[in-house]
Design a protein around this motif. Structure first.
Motif, PDB file in Angstrom:
ATOM      1  N   PRO A 175      77.307  59.700 -52.287  1.00  0.00           N
ATOM      2  CA  PRO A 175      77.825  58.838 -53.030  1.00  0.00           C
ATOM      3  C   PRO A 175      77.700  57.517 -52.061  1.00  0.00           C
ATOM      4  O   PRO A 175      77.874  57.459 -51.080  1.00  0.00           O
ATOM      5  CB  PRO A 175      79.320  59.366 -53.415  1.00  0.00           C
ATOM      6  N   ARG A 176      77.687  56.376 -53.012  1.00  0.00           N
ATOM      7  CA  ARG A 176      77.735  55.193 -52.299  1.00  0.00           C
ATOM      8  C   ARG A 176      79.066  54.470 -52.188  1.00  0.00           C
ATOM      9  O   ARG A 176      79.654  53.749 -51.196  1.00  0.00           O
ATOM     10  CB  ARG A 176      76.510  54.171 -52.974  1.00  0.00           C
ATOM     11  N   ASP A 177      79.946  54.667 -53.355  1.00  0.00           N
ATOM     12  CA  ASP A 177      81.255  54.078 -53.464  1.00  0.00           C
ATOM     13  C   ASP A 177      82.177  55.164 -53.748  1.00  0.00           C
ATOM     14  O   ASP A 177      82.504  55.749 -54.571  1.00  0.00           O
ATOM     15  CB  ASP A 177      81.076  53.233 -54.635  1.00  0.00           C
ATOM     16  N   LEU A 178      82.953  55.216 -52.746  1.00  0.00           N
ATOM     17  CA  LEU A 178      84.032  56.450 -52.750  1.00  0.00           C
ATOM     18  C   LEU A 178      85.283  56.052 -53.764  1.00  0.00           C
ATOM     19  O   LEU A 178      85.621  56.551 -54.544  1.00  0.00           O
ATOM     20  CB  LEU A 178      84.750  56.543 -51.368  1.00  0.00           C
ATOM     21  N   TYR A 179      85.558  54.443 -53.803  1.00  0.00           N
ATOM     22  CA  TYR A 179      86.582  53.989 -54.432  1.00  0.00           C
ATOM     23  C   TYR A 179      86.187  54.361 -56.250  1.00  0.00           C
ATOM     24  O   TYR A 179      87.030  54.666 -56.696  1.00  0.00           O
ATOM     25  CB  TYR A 179      86.732  52.471 -54.632  1.00  0.00           C
ATOM     26  N   TYR A 180      84.863  54.196 -56.591  1.00  0.00           N
ATOM     27  CA  TYR A 180      84.339  54.350 -57.689  1.00  0.00           C
ATOM     28  C   TYR A 180      84.398  56.270 -57.964  1.00  0.00           C
ATOM     29  O   TYR A 180      84.832  56.391 -59.180  1.00  0.00           O
ATOM     30  CB  TYR A 180      82.882  54.101 -57.872  1.00  0.00           C
ATOM     31  N   LEU A 181      84.163  56.797 -57.076  1.00  0.00           N
ATOM     32  CA  LEU A 181      83.955  58.242 -57.243  1.00  0.00           C
ATOM     33  C   LEU A 181      85.445  58.724 -57.500  1.00  0.00           C
ATOM     34  O   LEU A 181      85.759  59.546 -58.199  1.00  0.00           O
ATOM     35  CB  LEU A 181      83.435  58.985 -56.003  1.00  0.00           C
ATOM     36  N   ARG A 182      86.542  58.054 -56.849  1.00  0.00           N
ATOM     37  CA  ARG A 182      87.764  58.406 -56.783  1.00  0.00           C
ATOM     38  C   ARG A 182      88.535  58.129 -58.086  1.00  0.00           C
ATOM     39  O   ARG A 182      88.975  58.811 -58.911  1.00  0.00           O
ATOM     40  CB  ARG A 182      88.609  57.898 -55.858  1.00  0.00           C
ATOM     41  N   ALA A 183      88.098  56.865 -58.762  1.00  0.00           N
ATOM     42  CA  ALA A 183      88.266  56.347 -59.903  1.00  0.00           C
ATOM     43  C   ALA A 183      87.873  57.372 -61.147  1.00  0.00           C
ATOM     44  O   ALA A 183      88.677  57.600 -61.892  1.00  0.00           O
ATOM     45  CB  ALA A 183      88.038  55.018 -60.112  1.00  0.00           C
ATOM     46  N   ARG A 184      86.651  57.808 -60.946  1.00  0.00           N
ATOM     47  CA  ARG A 184      86.058  58.566 -62.156  1.00  0.00           C
ATOM     48  C   ARG A 184      86.894  59.823 -61.883  1.00  0.00           C
ATOM     49  O   ARG A 184      86.894  60.463 -62.950  1.00  0.00           O
ATOM     50  CB  ARG A 184      84.656  58.749 -61.776  1.00  0.00           C
ATOM     51  N   ALA A 185      86.895  60.380 -60.802  1.00  0.00           N
ATOM     52  CA  ALA A 185      87.629  61.737 -60.571  1.00  0.00           C
ATOM     53  C   ALA A 185      89.056  61.728 -61.315  1.00  0.00           C
ATOM     54  O   ALA A 185      89.429  62.823 -62.133  1.00  0.00           O
ATOM     55  CB  ALA A 185      87.779  62.045 -59.038  1.00  0.00           C
ATOM     56  N   LYS A 186      89.550  60.528 -61.070  1.00  0.00           N
ATOM     57  CA  LYS A 186      91.164  60.565 -61.739  1.00  0.00           C
ATOM     58  C   LYS A 186      90.950  60.353 -63.158  1.00  0.00           C
ATOM     59  O   LYS A 186      91.804  60.847 -63.918  1.00  0.00           O
ATOM     60  CB  LYS A 186      92.029  59.365 -61.211  1.00  0.00           C
ATOM     61  N   LYS A 187      90.033  59.840 -63.645  1.00  0.00           N
ATOM     62  CA  LYS A 187      89.866  59.536 -65.177  1.00  0.00           C
ATOM     63  C   LYS A 187      89.822  60.865 -65.728  1.00  0.00           C
ATOM     64  O   LYS A 187      90.254  61.423 -66.775  1.00  0.00           O
ATOM     65  CB  LYS A 187      88.704  58.823 -65.563  1.00  0.00           C
TER      66      LYS A 187
END
Length: 312
Positions: A175-187
């Motif tokens: 992944p390039r963006d961990l913040y994005y990955l975390r937000a998606r995982a939370k969703k």
């Protein structure tokens, strides 16, 4: 015999067209915009051109419904083929596999009337295969399916071989963006990417190397910096190519302009290894579904090999 795949299986459009592979679409809703992920280049570029960025993590994704799968088969595929293999991404991460299995009951119950009305004789077979991987990791089983069909293998032999390949398919993601990955995982209610790991990883530019294997997904290594991570992943894949693969193909997808893939460090080495060993390097843009789930700019890579320990 023919093939159908779900849209999040990452393979080149030219390959899908060459082998007349049907795509079961996924509907994406980002705020008030709707995208139909069917691997169409037009729709893909429309998504990229919209620069949805951070908003996409809140997107709703709807895999092809049971009714839509039934319609695809009863309106089209049962009239064009006598046997269709449906390959989907891992059932542990998507409902599409379950939808296709449930749809198959109605298809196999009703196909005779449809074929008879259209003067098509003989039985129809529908077989569902869980590739047990994600994105480019689903590619090797699909490539092998086309090879077996072209070789005229019997359906039972094809099913057995594809199950074996699925159990030995390795799908990797950087992944390039961990913040994005975390937000998606939370969703999605997925706790696999915690807030602290995302914050620490982003602050130190540490990226996880994630693997999908036999239906399980999780980190198998950490790298500092995206470009270094890409080089590490491509170098590893090149070594596996030299060690020998079960299917002579390495599938790679990129979440954005495909021209950026060749610029990443280590990619030339992977391409050279594939050329030297007679392995096809198959490049594809990541599906809209993939980008929504893991963020733009991510890399996924898949191959099939005998069981081994990944060392990063």
């Amino acid at each position: 015999m023919g093939l159908a795949i779900d849209a999040s299986c990452d393979l080149p459009q030219a390959f899908l067209q060459k082998h007349n592979i049907a795509v079961m679409p996924i509907t994406i809703r980002v705020d008030d915009e709707i995208f139909l992920d069917n691997r169409s280049q037009v729709e893909l570029h429309r998504f990229l051109d919209r620069n949805l960025g951070s908003r996409s993590h809140s997107a709703e994704t709807e895999p092809c419904s049971i009714e839509e799968v039934q319609k695809l088969f009863l309106d089209k595929l049962v009239l064009e083929q006598d046997c269709v293999f449906c390959l989907t991404i891992t059932a542990t991460r998507s409902a599409i596999n379950d939808h296709v299995i449930k749809a198959s009951f109605a298809v196999l119950k009703n196909y005779r009337d449809v074929r008879e009305r259209n003067n098509v004789t003989g039985p129809f077979l529908m077989r569902v295969i869980d590739t047990r991987s994600l994105f480019a990791g689903s590619g090797p089983a699909i490539v092998e399916a086309t090879r077996l069909i072209d070789a005229g293998e019997a359906p039972a032999a094809i099913r057995e071989r594809l199950t074996y390949i699925a159990n030995n398919s390795y799908g990797y993601m950087l992944p390039r963006d961990l913040y994005y990955l975390r937000a998606r995982a939370k969703k999605k209610g997925d706790r696999s990417v915690g807030l602290m790991s995302a914050v620490l990883g982003s602050a130190l530019d540490i990226k996880p190397l994630l693997r999908g294997y036999r239906g399980e997904t999780g980190p198998v290594g950490k790298v500092r910096g995206f470009e270094h991570g890409a080089e590490t992943l491509f170098d590893y894949a090149a070594k596996r190519v030299h060690a020998g693969l079960l299917v002579p193909a390495v599938c790679v997808s990129y979440g954005g302009d495909l021209a950026e893939l060749a610029k990443l460090p280590g990619y030339d080495g992977l391409r050279a290894a594939c050329e030297e060993c007679g392995v096809e390097l198959m490049e594809a843009p990541m599906s809209i579904t993939g980008m929504v789930n893991v963020g733009e700019g991510a890399v996924t890579l898949g191959f099939a090999a005998e069981e081994h320990v990944a060392e990063f």
